[in-house]
Design a protein around this motif. Structure first.
Motif, PDB file in Angstrom:
ATOM      1  N   LEU A 137       0.835  -1.206   0.000  1.00 48.82           N
ATOM      2  CA  LEU A 137       0.000   0.000   0.000  1.00 48.82           C
ATOM      3  C   LEU A 137       0.868   1.254   0.000  1.00 48.82           C
ATOM      4  N   PHE A 138       0.391   2.279  -0.675  1.00 52.64           N
ATOM      5  CA  PHE A 138       1.102   3.552  -0.712  1.00 52.64           C
ATOM      6  C   PHE A 138       0.198   4.645  -0.161  1.00 52.64           C
ATOM      7  N   GLY A 139       0.783   5.577   0.561  1.00 54.10           N
ATOM      8  CA  GLY A 139      -0.037   6.660   1.091  1.00 54.10           C
ATOM      9  C   GLY A 139       0.797   7.723   1.781  1.00 54.10           C
ATOM     10  N   GLN A 140       0.176   8.373   2.758  1.00 51.57           N
ATOM     11  CA  GLN A 140       0.845   9.424   3.522  1.00 51.57           C
ATOM     12  C   GLN A 140       0.803   9.024   4.989  1.00 51.57           C
ATOM     13  N   CYS A 141       1.955   9.024   5.652  1.00 51.71           N
ATOM     14  CA  CYS A 141       1.975   8.668   7.067  1.00 51.71           C
ATOM     15  C   CYS A 141       1.415   9.821   7.900  1.00 51.71           C
ATOM     16  N   ALA A 142       1.099   9.537   9.147  1.00 54.07           N
ATOM     17  CA  ALA A 142       0.474  10.528  10.019  1.00 54.07           C
ATOM     18  C   ALA A 142       1.272  11.828  10.073  1.00 54.07           C
ATOM     19  N   ARG A 145       1.017  13.832   6.859  1.00 58.06           N
ATOM     20  CA  ARG A 145      -0.324  14.404   6.676  1.00 58.06           C
ATOM     21  C   ARG A 145      -0.452  15.701   7.455  1.00 58.06           C
TER      22      ARG A 145
ATOM     23  N   SER B 117     -12.273  -2.944   2.748  1.00 53.36           N
ATOM     24  CA  SER B 117     -12.329  -2.994   4.210  1.00 53.36           C
ATOM     25  C   SER B 117     -10.933  -3.226   4.792  1.00 53.36           C
ATOM     26  N   LEU B 118     -10.121  -3.983   4.078  1.00 52.23           N
ATOM     27  CA  LEU B 118      -8.752  -4.185   4.558  1.00 52.23           C
ATOM     28  C   LEU B 118      -8.022  -2.846   4.622  1.00 52.23           C
ATOM     29  N   MET B 119      -8.167  -2.059   3.553  1.00 55.41           N
ATOM     30  CA  MET B 119      -7.461  -0.783   3.510  1.00 55.41           C
ATOM     31  C   MET B 119      -7.980   0.181   4.566  1.00 55.41           C
ATOM     32  N   LYS B 121      -9.175  -0.681   7.434  1.00 57.32           N
ATOM     33  CA  LYS B 121      -8.651  -1.176   8.706  1.00 57.32           C
ATOM     34  C   LYS B 121      -7.189  -0.762   8.891  1.00 57.32           C
ATOM     35  N   VAL B 122      -6.407  -0.976   7.845  1.00 52.12           N
ATOM     36  CA  VAL B 122      -4.981  -0.631   7.927  1.00 52.12           C
ATOM     37  C   VAL B 122      -4.823   0.871   8.131  1.00 52.12           C
ATOM     38  N   SER B 126      -2.784   2.327  11.300  1.00 53.17           N
ATOM     39  CA  SER B 126      -1.464   2.886  11.035  1.00 53.17           C
ATOM     40  C   SER B 126      -1.427   4.411  11.061  1.00 53.17           C
ATOM     41  N   GLY B 127      -2.569   5.021  10.868  1.00 55.09           N
ATOM     42  CA  GLY B 127      -2.600   6.475  10.786  1.00 55.09           C
ATOM     43  C   GLY B 127      -2.250   6.984   9.391  1.00 55.09           C
ATOM     44  N   TYR B 128      -1.974   6.071   8.488  1.00 57.50           N
ATOM     45  CA  TYR B 128      -1.660   6.472   7.112  1.00 57.50           C
ATOM     46  C   TYR B 128      -2.951   6.776   6.355  1.00 57.50           C
ATOM     47  N   GLN B 129      -2.845   7.718   5.438  1.00 57.86           N
ATOM     48  CA  GLN B 129      -3.926   7.932   4.479  1.00 57.86           C
ATOM     49  C   GLN B 129      -3.532   7.147   3.233  1.00 57.86           C
ATOM     50  N   ILE B 130      -4.263   6.116   2.934  1.00 53.31           N
ATOM     51  CA  ILE B 130      -3.862   5.231   1.846  1.00 53.31           C
ATOM     52  C   ILE B 130      -4.335   5.757   0.498  1.00 53.31           C
TER      53      ILE B 130
END
Lengths: 148, 148
Positions: A137-142, A145, B117-119, B121-122, B126-130
DNA sequence: TTTTATGCAAAGTATTTGCACGGGA
DNA sequence: TCCCGTGCAAATACTTTGCATAAAA
């Protein structure tokens, strides 16, 4: 002894248990990778290590990473920007979550019913016998953000 | 006109619509990739095309693939054995399923509740914005299973 | 005619290998 | 002592770039 250096020690012990020697340069590569929350390329590892071992060669990094990968201690990380970087191997059925801004890597548990049922469904529809899967998965960490 | 060559024609039209020309060598690369069920590296494409265009250069393959990727018509395939190969781009939220024996690539639909739903949950844990995900399955296709 | 595409050769990166020397066990 | 590991240099692999010519529009 903190958790970080214990991981490095564990890797060194593992290397030795497999007939490889615990040399100074190798120790440097191991500590760099074991303590990193970011995927690092051989060149990046080399540059970090060289601050302590002036005489170290890039070749040694390649050879050490090769052994760590072979022992399942590190894994290659594939990203849109390239596939040369390595990070600690995931334990068990874990997958990677990568921050697109700072590169921080987090692991998450991917062993769940959702994945299982998806693979079962795909297997039936395609006729393939599924042996392994890569999920990332790719995204932005807390942190990243918040800085927006 | 079969379905295969219509895909090649569509790609050529797309190239032209974006200001690129439909040359003979480019046509060869496009047809090779559009008709392939296997991910092909630039060198492999080059070798296939050269049987028809003796004078073709490997550089042309690189430059054509670059444009096809830019237009979203082909995508790079990441595999344990390397990340140089390309295949037709998936349409919509599809993912790859690759046969480890013959290399045949099949697409499957990955846009489902399970992934969503997996994303979610993660993301919470994790606090990430996926922002995106990358899923790929490896296994044995029906043909290769039978041959065992 | 105008502009893009091509092939060749050369230049850049990334990675691996051969070899004599150095250092762990 | 013995053998593995090291750095260096060279080799190899992969990809990009410069340039004069060829071909598409």
């Amino acid at each position: 002894m903190n958790q970080k250096s214990s991981k490095a020690h564990e890797w060194l012990r593992n290397l030795q248990a497999n007939g490889y020697r615990a040399t100074n340069t190798r120790r440097a590569v191991v500590e760099t990778l074991a303590n990193s929350q970011h995927a690092l390329s051989p060149l990046e590892i080399y540059e970090i290590c060289r601050s302590q071992h002036k005489r170290m060669g890039l070749v040694t990094v390649y050879r050490t990473v090769e052994k760590l990968e072979e022992l399942g201690l590190v894994q290659r990380v594939h990203q849109p920007s390239g596939c040369q970087a390595f990070i600690s191997a995931a334990e068990g059925h874990q997958h990677l979550l990568i921050c697109q801004s700072c590169g921080k890597v987090t692991f998450f548990n991917g062993e769940n019913e959702a994945m299982e049922s998806l693979m079962k469904k795909v297997s039936l529809q395609s006729g393939y016998q599924i042996e392994s899967h890569w999920l990332q998965l790719f995204g932005q960490c807390a942190n990243c953000r918040d800085q927006t």
